[in-house]
Design a protein around this motif. Sequence first.
Motif, PDB file in Angstrom:
ATOM      1  N   LEU A  73      50.030  32.470  53.475  1.00 23.15           N
ATOM      2  CA  LEU A  73      49.012  31.756  52.705  1.00 23.15           C
ATOM      3  C   LEU A  73      48.772  30.355  53.242  1.00 23.15           C
ATOM      4  O   LEU A  73      47.646  29.837  53.177  1.00 23.15           O
ATOM      5  N   THR A  74      49.808  29.720  53.746  1.00 19.31           N
ATOM      6  CA  THR A  74      49.643  28.361  54.283  1.00 19.31           C
ATOM      7  C   THR A  74      48.639  28.357  55.420  1.00 19.31           C
ATOM      8  O   THR A  74      47.770  27.466  55.495  1.00 19.31           O
ATOM      9  N   LYS A  75      48.723  29.325  56.298  1.00 21.08           N
ATOM     10  CA  LYS A  75      47.781  29.414  57.409  1.00 21.08           C
ATOM     11  C   LYS A  75      46.353  29.574  56.911  1.00 21.08           C
ATOM     12  O   LYS A  75      45.403  29.084  57.529  1.00 21.08           O
ATOM     13  N   ALA A  76      46.190  30.266  55.787  1.00 21.09           N
ATOM     14  CA  ALA A  76      44.860  30.487  55.213  1.00 21.09           C
ATOM     15  C   ALA A  76      44.404  29.324  54.340  1.00 21.09           C
ATOM     16  O   ALA A  76      43.294  29.367  53.800  1.00 21.09           O
ATOM     17  N   GLY A  77      45.257  28.297  54.181  1.00 20.80           N
ATOM     18  CA  GLY A  77      44.897  27.179  53.314  1.00 20.80           C
ATOM     19  C   GLY A  77      45.059  27.493  51.845  1.00 20.80           C
ATOM     20  O   GLY A  77      44.371  26.908  51.006  1.00 20.80           O
ATOM     21  N   TYR A  78      45.994  28.382  51.532  1.00 17.86           N
ATOM     22  CA  TYR A  78      46.221  28.827  50.160  1.00 17.86           C
ATOM     23  C   TYR A  78      47.628  28.454  49.701  1.00 17.86           C
ATOM     24  O   TYR A  78      48.515  28.190  50.524  1.00 17.86           O
ATOM     25  N   VAL A  79      47.815  28.473  48.392  1.00 18.56           N
ATOM     26  CA  VAL A  79      49.135  28.304  47.802  1.00 18.56           C
ATOM     27  C   VAL A  79      49.372  29.435  46.814  1.00 18.56           C
ATOM     28  O   VAL A  79      48.424  30.014  46.267  1.00 18.56           O
ATOM     29  N   GLU A  80      50.637  29.762  46.609  1.00 14.30           N
ATOM     30  CA  GLU A  80      51.043  30.702  45.575  1.00 14.30           C
ATOM     31  C   GLU A  80      51.920  29.965  44.581  1.00 14.30           C
ATOM     32  O   GLU A  80      52.893  29.316  44.975  1.00 14.30           O
ATOM     33  N   GLN A  81      51.555  30.049  43.295  1.00 12.92           N
ATOM     34  CA  GLN A  81      52.323  29.367  42.261  1.00 12.92           C
ATOM     35  C   GLN A  81      52.490  30.289  41.065  1.00 12.92           C
ATOM     36  O   GLN A  81      51.627  31.127  40.774  1.00 12.92           O
ATOM     37  N   GLU A  82      53.612  30.086  40.366  1.00  7.78           N
ATOM     38  CA  GLU A  82      53.913  30.895  39.187  1.00  7.78           C
ATOM     39  C   GLU A  82      53.994  29.996  37.960  1.00  7.78           C
ATOM     40  O   GLU A  82      54.562  28.901  38.017  1.00  7.78           O
ATOM     41  N   ILE A 110      50.846  34.766  38.135  1.00  8.86           N
ATOM     42  CA  ILE A 110      50.935  34.352  39.532  1.00  8.86           C
ATOM     43  C   ILE A 110      49.545  33.920  39.972  1.00  8.86           C
ATOM     44  O   ILE A 110      48.566  34.644  39.754  1.00  8.86           O
ATOM     45  N   VAL A 111      49.452  32.744  40.570  1.00  5.72           N
ATOM     46  CA  VAL A 111      48.173  32.210  41.033  1.00  5.72           C
ATOM     47  C   VAL A 111      48.222  32.047  42.546  1.00  5.72           C
ATOM     48  O   VAL A 111      49.108  31.375  43.075  1.00  5.72           O
ATOM     49  N   ARG A 112      47.288  32.668  43.234  1.00  5.74           N
ATOM     50  CA  ARG A 112      47.092  32.457  44.669  1.00  5.74           C
ATOM     51  C   ARG A 112      45.681  31.916  44.837  1.00  5.74           C
ATOM     52  O   ARG A 112      44.701  32.609  44.553  1.00  5.74           O
ATOM     53  N   ARG A 113      45.617  30.671  45.286  1.00  4.72           N
ATOM     54  CA  ARG A 113      44.335  29.957  45.287  1.00  4.72           C
ATOM     55  C   ARG A 113      44.238  29.050  46.505  1.00  4.72           C
ATOM     56  O   ARG A 113      45.238  28.722  47.149  1.00  4.72           O
ATOM     57  N   PRO A 114      43.002  28.599  46.823  1.00  9.43           N
ATOM     58  CA  PRO A 114      42.861  27.612  47.879  1.00  9.43           C
ATOM     59  C   PRO A 114      43.594  26.325  47.510  1.00  9.43           C
ATOM     60  O   PRO A 114      43.600  25.905  46.349  1.00  9.43           O
ATOM     61  N   ALA A 115      44.200  25.694  48.497  1.00 12.94           N
ATOM     62  CA  ALA A 115      44.881  24.422  48.252  1.00 12.94           C
ATOM     63  C   ALA A 115      43.882  23.288  48.063  1.00 12.94           C
ATOM     64  O   ALA A 115      44.165  22.313  47.360  1.00 12.94           O
ATOM     65  N   THR A 147      40.993  35.420  50.813  1.00 13.95           N
ATOM     66  CA  THR A 147      41.052  34.102  51.453  1.00 13.95           C
ATOM     67  C   THR A 147      39.791  33.783  52.238  1.00 13.95           C
ATOM     68  O   THR A 147      39.344  32.641  52.263  1.00 13.95           O
ATOM     69  N   ARG A 148      39.203  34.772  52.886  1.00 12.32           N
ATOM     70  CA  ARG A 148      37.986  34.458  53.637  1.00 12.32           C
ATOM     71  C   ARG A 148      36.827  34.141  52.693  1.00 12.32           C
ATOM     72  O   ARG A 148      35.930  33.359  53.035  1.00 12.32           O
ATOM     73  N   ALA A 149      36.827  34.733  51.494  1.00 18.18           N
ATOM     74  CA  ALA A 149      35.776  34.441  50.516  1.00 18.18           C
ATOM     75  C   ALA A 149      36.036  33.145  49.765  1.00 18.18           C
ATOM     76  O   ALA A 149      35.125  32.599  49.142  1.00 18.18           O
ATOM     77  N   GLY A 150      37.282  32.659  49.799  1.00 20.69           N
ATOM     78  CA  GLY A 150      37.615  31.451  49.059  1.00 20.69           C
ATOM     79  C   GLY A 150      37.844  31.685  47.583  1.00 20.69           C
ATOM     80  O   GLY A 150      37.814  30.748  46.789  1.00 20.69           O
ATOM     81  N   HIS A 151      38.101  32.942  47.195  1.00 17.51           N
ATOM     82  CA  HIS A 151      38.360  33.238  45.792  1.00 17.51           C
ATOM     83  C   HIS A 151      39.802  32.889  45.429  1.00 17.51           C
ATOM     84  O   HIS A 151      40.664  32.718  46.296  1.00 17.51           O
ATOM     85  N   ALA A 152      40.058  32.821  44.139  1.00 14.71           N
ATOM     86  CA  ALA A 152      41.431  32.755  43.625  1.00 14.71           C
ATOM     87  C   ALA A 152      41.795  34.109  43.045  1.00 14.71           C
ATOM     88  O   ALA A 152      40.946  34.789  42.458  1.00 14.71           O
ATOM     89  N   TRP A 153      43.058  34.505  43.245  1.00 14.09           N
ATOM     90  CA  TRP A 153      43.572  35.730  42.649  1.00 14.09           C
ATOM     91  C   TRP A 153      44.680  35.358  41.681  1.00 14.09           C
ATOM     92  O   TRP A 153      45.550  34.541  42.006  1.00 14.09           O
ATOM     93  N   ILE A 154      44.620  35.930  40.483  1.00 15.91           N
ATOM     94  CA  ILE A 154      45.609  35.642  39.447  1.00 15.91           C
ATOM     95  C   ILE A 154      46.147  36.963  38.913  1.00 15.91           C
ATOM     96  O   ILE A 154      45.390  37.826  38.450  1.00 15.91           O
ATOM     97  N   GLY A 155      47.459  37.130  38.960  1.00 18.56           N
ATOM     98  CA  GLY A 155      48.092  38.315  38.410  1.00 18.56           C
ATOM     99  C   GLY A 155      48.700  38.016  37.056  1.00 18.56           C
ATOM    100  O   GLY A 155      49.455  37.051  36.910  1.00 18.56           O
ATOM    101  N   VAL A 156      48.382  38.822  36.053  1.00 24.31           N
ATOM    102  CA  VAL A 156      48.856  38.620  34.684  1.00 24.31           C
ATOM    103  C   VAL A 156      49.844  39.716  34.315  1.00 24.31           C
ATOM    104  O   VAL A 156      49.543  40.910  34.443  1.00 24.31           O
ATOM    105  N   SER A 157      51.021  39.321  33.872  1.00 26.28           N
ATOM    106  CA  SER A 157      52.021  40.273  33.373  1.00 26.28           C
ATOM    107  C   SER A 157      51.779  40.476  31.881  1.00 26.28           C
ATOM    108  O   SER A 157      52.215  39.679  31.054  1.00 26.28           O
ATOM    109  N   ALA A 158      51.076  41.547  31.542  1.00 27.21           N
ATOM    110  CA  ALA A 158      50.640  41.760  30.160  1.00 27.21           C
ATOM    111  C   ALA A 158      51.419  42.837  29.436  1.00 27.21           C
ATOM    112  O   ALA A 158      51.361  42.903  28.208  1.00 27.21           O
ATOM    113  N   GLN A 159      52.161  43.691  30.188  1.00 27.32           N
ATOM    114  CA  GLN A 159      52.761  44.862  29.552  1.00 27.32           C
ATOM    115  C   GLN A 159      54.282  44.796  29.521  1.00 27.32           C
ATOM    116  O   GLN A 159      54.923  44.172  30.370  1.00 27.32           O
ATOM    117  N   ARG A 160      54.846  45.483  28.537  1.00 25.36           N
ATOM    118  CA  ARG A 160      56.284  45.453  28.291  1.00 25.36           C
ATOM    119  C   ARG A 160      57.093  45.936  29.485  1.00 25.36           C
ATOM    120  O   ARG A 160      58.109  45.326  29.847  1.00 25.36           O
TER     121      ARG A 160
END
Length: 449
Positions: A73-82, A110-115, A147-160
């Motif tokens: 992700l660093t190479k793509a200019g992105y960060v991953e954060q929880e 989990i958030v993967r987004r442009p820095a 990453t090429r589109a510049g979108h953010a991806w967010i994963g949600v833990s919603a289930q038991r």
Amino acid sequence: MTSYALPRRAAGAAVVLGLVAAAPSDFAAAAAAATSDRTPVGRASVTGPLPGTVPGDPRSPDTYPFFSTTDDLTKAGYVEQEFIVSGTADGYDTAGGKVAGGVPYTTRIIVRRPAAAVRFSGTALVEWQNVTAGYDLDALWDADAVTRAGHAWIGVSAQRVGVDRLRGWSPARYGDLDVTGGGRFTGDELSYDIFAQAAKALPEAMGGLRIRTTLAVGASQSAARMTVYYQSVLPKVAPVFDGYAFIVGTAPTRAGDEPVFQVLSETDVRTPDRPADTDRFRRWEVAGAAHSGWRGQQYRAPISVRDLGAAPQYACGSPPFSRVPLDHVVAAAYEHLVRWVRRGTPPPVAPPLLFNTDGTKARDTLGLAAGGIRLSQVSVPTALNTGDNTGETFCRLFGTHQPFDEAVLRQLYPHRAGYLAKVVQADVGNVRAGYLLPADAWQNLTGHS
């Protein structure tokens, strides 16, 4: 192939499916007008980011997020954060009946987004993490496309199931998570409201990035959960998402204000009976693609070894894992969905897969499915890729991949130049039709697909 080596897949395209900034569409206006008699979505609190965003010693799982991506992700200019998300949620049954109110919960995202803000498209893809395997799976994470589109991806833990696995995997990191109200609601009754509240709270987890468009995305079982949400819960609660993408799973039949995009692999299409496309609904079917194909398996295998101790092994009836890149079609669908939301421009329609009169899927003499969106891996084949398989556990979801032998390849493509020309023609045609992005057509040329 041995002595008859075909070159890497080729492509050529000059059509760009770019997004154009515009005033809010009729969808947004209609959704806003319909909120007056709906229950507001609760406001959750967000804590984080949690420390340890890069996997460290696998023997110390407390140091990083479960299934943290191995993509650079660093190479793509992105960060991953929880982040930890907490609040009180309402509970609903699968018919949309309210069964509880104000139940405390704590989960993670989990958030993967442009820095940097300059790289951000303004689009947040909020995925309902899939738990069919017994743990959270970022089934729709696609580093190349996101990453090429510049979108953010967010994963949600919603289930038991997913949260329980997190708690067991790292009690120190995840021991306080609970999406059951202390064990009172173990049927994921709170999951619908938790998913919506997590999306509503996203601005607090985006590092100052401004979200313009929030899309709910889910694959397989998660698509089924989102179907319940859209079909039965959403009519009663204020909207949070601008559009919905239901991938390799069910989709709602209710005509709502927010547009719905359904993308299915060949595996998922089992009947010629289908809903019609409308100005709020679009359905695409991809020939030769599998519910869970090669690219996803290759991506997740090393992560499974790292976090679970081993990657799953399967004994299927036929060689598994179709190589038809369904993710390329999904990436194109996302861009259309954003334009649909922002401008009110519906995506192109696509031909359906064909069926015989006896209800079986129609196939050509090579065994390839007829009809549907036909990527160059199917229309200019070097292997039999299908959505079908047999065998243990999940084998029926993997499809098949059986390379043609040299004799068949020579019969199909006597000259390498002719093969190249056909692949270019197929890829350009799919780009022009809107089923394939130029960057993914280029990947076919450079051999990265």
